[in-house]
Design a protein around this motif. Structure first.
Motif, PDB file in Angstrom:
ATOM      1  N   LEU A  70       0.820  -1.095   0.162  1.00 45.75           N
ATOM      2  CA  LEU A  70      -0.007  -0.077   0.208  1.00 45.75           C
ATOM      3  C   LEU A  70       0.947   1.337   0.148  1.00 45.75           C
ATOM      4  N   ILE A  71       2.030   1.261   0.696  1.00 43.87           N
ATOM      5  CA  ILE A  71       2.984   2.296   0.908  1.00 43.87           C
ATOM      6  C   ILE A  71       3.479   2.757  -0.565  1.00 43.87           C
ATOM      7  N   ARG A  72       4.137   1.466  -1.119  1.00 43.23           N
ATOM      8  CA  ARG A  72       4.678   1.692  -2.339  1.00 43.23           C
ATOM      9  C   ARG A  72       3.501   2.236  -3.319  1.00 43.23           C
ATOM     10  N   GLU A  73       2.512   1.887  -3.226  1.00 44.43           N
ATOM     11  CA  GLU A  73       1.254   2.324  -4.194  1.00 44.43           C
ATOM     12  C   GLU A  73       1.003   3.719  -3.960  1.00 44.43           C
ATOM     13  N   GLY A  74       1.529   4.136  -3.011  1.00 44.94           N
ATOM     14  CA  GLY A  74       0.957   5.451  -2.461  1.00 44.94           C
ATOM     15  C   GLY A  74      -0.524   5.585  -1.738  1.00 44.94           C
ATOM     16  N   LYS A  75      -0.965   4.565  -1.294  1.00 46.24           N
ATOM     17  CA  LYS A  75      -2.158   4.360  -0.830  1.00 46.24           C
ATOM     18  C   LYS A  75      -2.091   4.171   0.742  1.00 46.24           C
ATOM     19  N   ALA A  76      -0.858   4.441   1.474  1.00 47.78           N
ATOM     20  CA  ALA A  76      -0.586   4.563   2.968  1.00 47.78           C
ATOM     21  C   ALA A  76       0.507   5.738   3.234  1.00 47.78           C
ATOM     22  N   PHE A  77       0.501   6.032   4.453  1.00 48.43           N
ATOM     23  CA  PHE A  77       1.690   7.077   4.652  1.00 48.43           C
ATOM     24  C   PHE A  77       1.892   6.838   6.290  1.00 48.43           C
ATOM     25  N   VAL A  78       3.019   7.178   6.673  1.00 49.39           N
ATOM     26  CA  VAL A  78       3.325   7.361   8.031  1.00 49.39           C
ATOM     27  C   VAL A  78       2.918   8.540   8.607  1.00 49.39           C
ATOM     28  N   CYS A  79       2.312   8.674   9.776  1.00 44.19           N
ATOM     29  CA  CYS A  79       1.905  10.128  10.116  1.00 44.19           C
ATOM     30  C   CYS A  79       2.460  10.176  11.579  1.00 44.19           C
ATOM     31  N   ASP A  80       2.873  11.566  11.907  1.00 44.31           N
ATOM     32  CA  ASP A  80       3.562  11.930  13.002  1.00 44.31           C
ATOM     33  C   ASP A  80       2.531  12.353  14.028  1.00 44.31           C
ATOM     34  N   LEU A  81       1.311  12.710  13.643  1.00 46.44           N
ATOM     35  CA  LEU A  81       0.343  13.191  14.418  1.00 46.44           C
ATOM     36  C   LEU A  81       0.023  12.410  15.723  1.00 46.44           C
ATOM     37  N   SER A  82      -0.204  12.762  16.780  1.00 47.96           N
ATOM     38  CA  SER A  82      -0.351  11.768  18.033  1.00 47.96           C
ATOM     39  C   SER A  82      -1.989  11.475  17.545  1.00 47.96           C
ATOM     40  N   PRO A  83      -2.209  10.382  18.627  1.00 47.76           N
ATOM     41  CA  PRO A  83      -3.727   9.837  18.591  1.00 47.76           C
ATOM     42  C   PRO A  83      -4.432  10.874  18.825  1.00 47.76           C
ATOM     43  N   GLU A  84      -4.350  11.716  19.668  1.00 52.44           N
ATOM     44  CA  GLU A  84      -5.223  12.735  20.093  1.00 52.44           C
ATOM     45  C   GLU A  84      -5.309  13.904  18.980  1.00 52.44           C
ATOM     46  N   GLU A  85      -4.196  14.110  18.205  1.00 54.06           N
ATOM     47  CA  GLU A  85      -4.252  15.073  17.109  1.00 54.06           C
ATOM     48  C   GLU A  85      -5.241  14.476  15.915  1.00 54.06           C
ATOM     49  N   ILE A  86      -4.788  13.173  15.741  1.00 53.08           N
ATOM     50  CA  ILE A  86      -5.892  12.475  14.651  1.00 53.08           C
ATOM     51  C   ILE A  86      -7.080  12.500  14.932  1.00 53.08           C
ATOM     52  N   LYS A  87      -7.633  12.511  16.295  1.00 54.67           N
ATOM     53  CA  LYS A  87      -8.891  12.610  16.649  1.00 54.67           C
ATOM     54  C   LYS A  87      -9.569  13.712  16.330  1.00 54.67           C
ATOM     55  N   ASN A  88      -8.740  14.954  16.761  1.00 55.52           N
ATOM     56  CA  ASN A  88      -9.181  16.324  16.532  1.00 55.52           C
ATOM     57  C   ASN A  88      -9.101  16.632  15.027  1.00 55.52           C
ATOM     58  N   THR A  89      -8.482  15.831  14.219  1.00 58.39           N
ATOM     59  CA  THR A  89      -8.623  16.539  12.935  1.00 58.39           C
ATOM     60  C   THR A  89      -9.601  15.468  11.948  1.00 58.39           C
ATOM     61  N   ARG A  90     -10.173  14.706  12.577  1.00 52.32           N
ATOM     62  CA  ARG A  90     -11.062  13.746  11.872  1.00 52.32           C
ATOM     63  C   ARG A  90     -12.333  14.350  11.305  1.00 52.32           C
ATOM     64  N   GLY A  91     -12.548  15.534  11.687  1.00 51.45           N
ATOM     65  CA  GLY A  91     -13.819  16.230  11.433  1.00 51.45           C
ATOM     66  C   GLY A  91     -15.224  15.701  12.336  1.00 51.45           C
ATOM     67  N   THR A  92     -16.222  15.905  11.741  1.00 50.93           N
ATOM     68  CA  THR A  92     -17.543  15.612  12.363  1.00 50.93           C
ATOM     69  C   THR A  92     -18.457  14.672  11.327  1.00 50.93           C
ATOM     70  N   LEU A  93     -19.615  14.562  11.651  1.00 51.80           N
ATOM     71  CA  LEU A  93     -20.470  13.819  10.765  1.00 51.80           C
ATOM     72  C   LEU A  93     -20.966  14.970   9.794  1.00 51.80           C
ATOM     73  N   THR A  94     -20.864  16.213  10.032  1.00 53.01           N
ATOM     74  CA  THR A  94     -21.335  17.295   9.208  1.00 53.01           C
ATOM     75  C   THR A  94     -20.036  17.941   8.561  1.00 53.01           C
ATOM     76  N   GLU A  95     -19.049  17.694   9.064  1.00 53.84           N
ATOM     77  CA  GLU A  95     -17.699  18.727   8.514  1.00 53.84           C
ATOM     78  C   GLU A  95     -16.618  17.457   8.146  1.00 53.84           C
ATOM     79  N   PRO A  96     -16.000  17.774   7.088  1.00 59.16           N
ATOM     80  CA  PRO A  96     -15.049  17.103   6.640  1.00 59.16           C
ATOM     81  C   PRO A  96     -13.881  17.156   7.725  1.00 59.16           C
ATOM     82  N   GLY A  97     -12.773  16.077   7.648  1.00 53.81           N
ATOM     83  CA  GLY A  97     -11.804  16.200   8.313  1.00 53.81           C
ATOM     84  C   GLY A  97     -10.558  17.249   7.842  1.00 53.81           C
ATOM     85  N   THR A  98      -9.544  17.154   8.414  1.00 53.19           N
ATOM     86  CA  THR A  98      -8.305  18.137   7.875  1.00 53.19           C
ATOM     87  C   THR A  98      -7.039  17.157   7.532  1.00 53.19           C
TER      88      THR A  98
END
Ligand code: ATP
Ligand code: MG
Length: 552
Positions: free
Chosen positions: A119-147
């Protein structure tokens, strides 16, 4: 397979079988190729909800002549234990099922890792340095897209290097993770670049310290299904929103044929909490004697309680498989147990809180005939010895009877089951004013089956011969939780402190002689399992004779 080939399709009895039949009719597979899996996480014991899942998974495979694997979902090392693996296998066998193959998510960790590299080689996955907390906070909501993550556009080369370093243990838990690159604006939150690998420095119950990165369930599950050859991955409704991710993994990795996920409704039962987290708490905090406590909704608890596995399967079959969640009454489950026991259990007499009765005008002993089970003529009859000294149930005698009391009272008549009509003449008290003995006379011409006495009695009570009786301990159970009116409260405030009651009893010698584990109907009381503990006869309640939910 040529499309023209036709198969005799079994009649579909639920929507899952309908879907499978459609797949077969469309030429996607032959009936005997149907493959399912039962996927417990080995972090606790199986409960009645899992019985439904097994009924669906094993039952469907059996119906088509296909296969069902036992698949341990062990992607969460900190909570999993070999003790649970062993208990799960025991309980599946107890319920009457067997698996084609036993496998573990951890068996596939290498391939799951290889797929991540792809998946990584095909550009379908990436390593992310955001903390679990930051990931949660940038997920958006049911009505708003994530970042989008600032690390989203790392090159495959950089991602491969970082992922390798994650695997080598260069980073601490939560410092980095691997995320699928899907769509941060997807209306389905599960597709917003979900985490597919996390760092966890934990010892795994099977792979030890080989790994410090572990795949997430949503990513590992479709891969494991595919690698096992699962054709229909049957799961509960809460995974419906995860199906697009299940499909994304399968499509991205080019699975052919791709397993098909189908969701069905969970089993919910009134006043019965099934989550393993809660059951674990009951065990760990000593509210119950263990996972197999007879009051627990676990299969081990039911086995220990003497609930017949056939009654559990019957229950699962009757409640059916649906697409919408609902709640089933606990009393319905009990009715299934009662119905099975009624048809199969031998009848016996044991009296609780016994009161001694002496027939002042009766001498000697005689044998009287009993049906072993009046519903089953093949079970035959047996002899019970009647005599001068008896015990009756403490609840069958009243010093101060309410109106319309038809059991034994001073000056009143009652029939002793399969024996004589007796009359209470006098009551003897001990020094503390408790009833010590009840003195009765009997009506010689009133024996059951040849009664010419002309005396009409409304009450029939059970008895045991006091000269032959065996002292016993009767254990009775109520729900662990006080009734549903308290449903909103935390379980620790809802605990029913009197859910286990121990009552002294006197039993027929027939019960003492029976095999341990055998179920009996104690006349007018309920269904009980016979056991022996420290040489003592114990009669443990399977289900009461009538529906009397938390009777007090
Ligand atoms: P719990 O919430 O009790 O921890 P779980 O779903 O996490 O349950 P697993 O060990 O993952 O427990 O469950 C194995 C399988 O049994 C899963 O496919 C799950 O969907 C199914 N299952 C669990 N509880 C129920 C239930 N109440 N009714 C039907 N199926 C269930
Ligand atoms: Mg689970």
């Amino acid at each position: 397979m040529p499309k023209t080939e036709t198969f005799a399709l079994p009649e579909a009895t639920n929507f899952i079988e309908q879907i499978i039949n459609e797949d077969i009719a469309a030429g996607k597979l032959r009936p005997e190729q149907v493959q399912t899996r039962f996927p417990p996480e080995p972090n606790g014991y199986l409960h009645i909800g899992h019985a439904k899942s097994m009924f669906v998974n094993f039952g469907t495979a059996l119906k088509y002549g296909g296969k069902c694997n036992l698949f341990f979902d062990d992607t969460n090392p900190s909570k999993e234990k070999t003790e649970f693996v062993d208990a799960i296998k025991r309980d599946i066998h107890w319920l009457g099922y067997d698996w084609a193959r036993e496998c573990y998510a951890s068996d596939f960790f290498d391939t799951i890792y290889e797929f991540a590299l792809r998946l990584i080689r095909e550009g379908k996955a990436f390593v992310c340095d955001l903390s679990p907390e930051e990931i949660k906070n940038t997920r958006g909501t049911l009505t708003e897209p994530g970042t989008e993550s600032p690390y989203r556009n790392r090159s495959p080369e950089e991602n491969l290097r970082l992922f390798e370093e994650m695997k080598e243990g260069k980073y601490k838990d939560g410092e980095k993770c691997l995320r699928a690159k899907i769509d941060m604006a997807s209306p389905n939150v599960n597709l917003r670049d979900p985490v597919i690998y996390r760092i966890l420095h934990a010892t795994h119950h099977r792979t030890g310290d080989k790994w410090c990165i572990y795949p997430m369930y949503d990513y590992a599950h479709p891969i494991c299904d595919y690698l096992q050859g699962v054709t229909h991955s049957l799961c509960t409704l809460e995974f419906e929103d995860h199906r697009p991710l299940y499909d994304w993994v399968g499509i991205s990795l080019g699975f052919a044929p791709k397993p098909r996920q189908i969701e069905f409704a969970r089993l919910n039962i009134t006043n019965t909490v099934m989550s393993k987290r809660y059951l674990k708490k009951l065990v760990e905090e000593g509210f119950v004697h263990g996972w197999d406590d007879p009051r627990m909704p676990t299969l081990a608890g039911m086995a220990n309680r003497g609930v017949p596995a056939a009654a559990v399967r019957d229950f699962c079959s009757r409640i059916g498989i649906a697409k919408a969640n609902s709640e089933c009454e606990y009393s319905y489950f009990e009715a299934c147990i009662r119905e099975y026991c009624n048809a199969h259990a031998a009848r016996a007499m044991a009296v609780l809180d016994p009161i001694r009765v002496t027939l002042t005008d009766y001498e000697g002993e005689e044998e009287t005939d009993f049906d072993v089970n009046p519903l089953d003529a093949s079970a035959g009859r047996r002899k019970v010895v009647f005599g001068k000294h008896l015990y009756i149930d403490g609840g069958d005698f009243a010093l101060d009877p309410p109106p319309k009391y038809f059991r034994l009272k001073k000056g009143g008549y009652v029939r002793l089951k399969n024996a004589y009509i007796i009359r209470c003449d006098d009551v003897v008290f001990d020094g503390e004013g408790n009833v010590k003995e009840v003195l009765c006379s009997y009506v010689p011409e009133s024996h059951s089956g040849c009664d010419t006495s002309g005396i009409k009695v409304k009450g029939v009570i059970q008895w045991v011969n006091a000269d032959r009786a065996v002292p016993a301990e009767v254990r009775q159970y109520e729900s662990l939780l006080k009734d549903a009116a308290y449903a909103g409260q935390d379980f620790s405030e809802r605990m029913n402190e009197e859910s286990e009651k121990i009552v002294p009893a006197q039993a027929e010698p027939f019960l003492a002689a029976a095999e341990d584990g055998e179920a009996f109907q104690l006349l007018r009381t309920g269904y009980y399992k016979k056991c022996t503990q420290d040489g003592k006869l114990v009669l443990s309640e399977i289900v009461s004779l009538k529906d009397n939910f938390n009777k007090k």
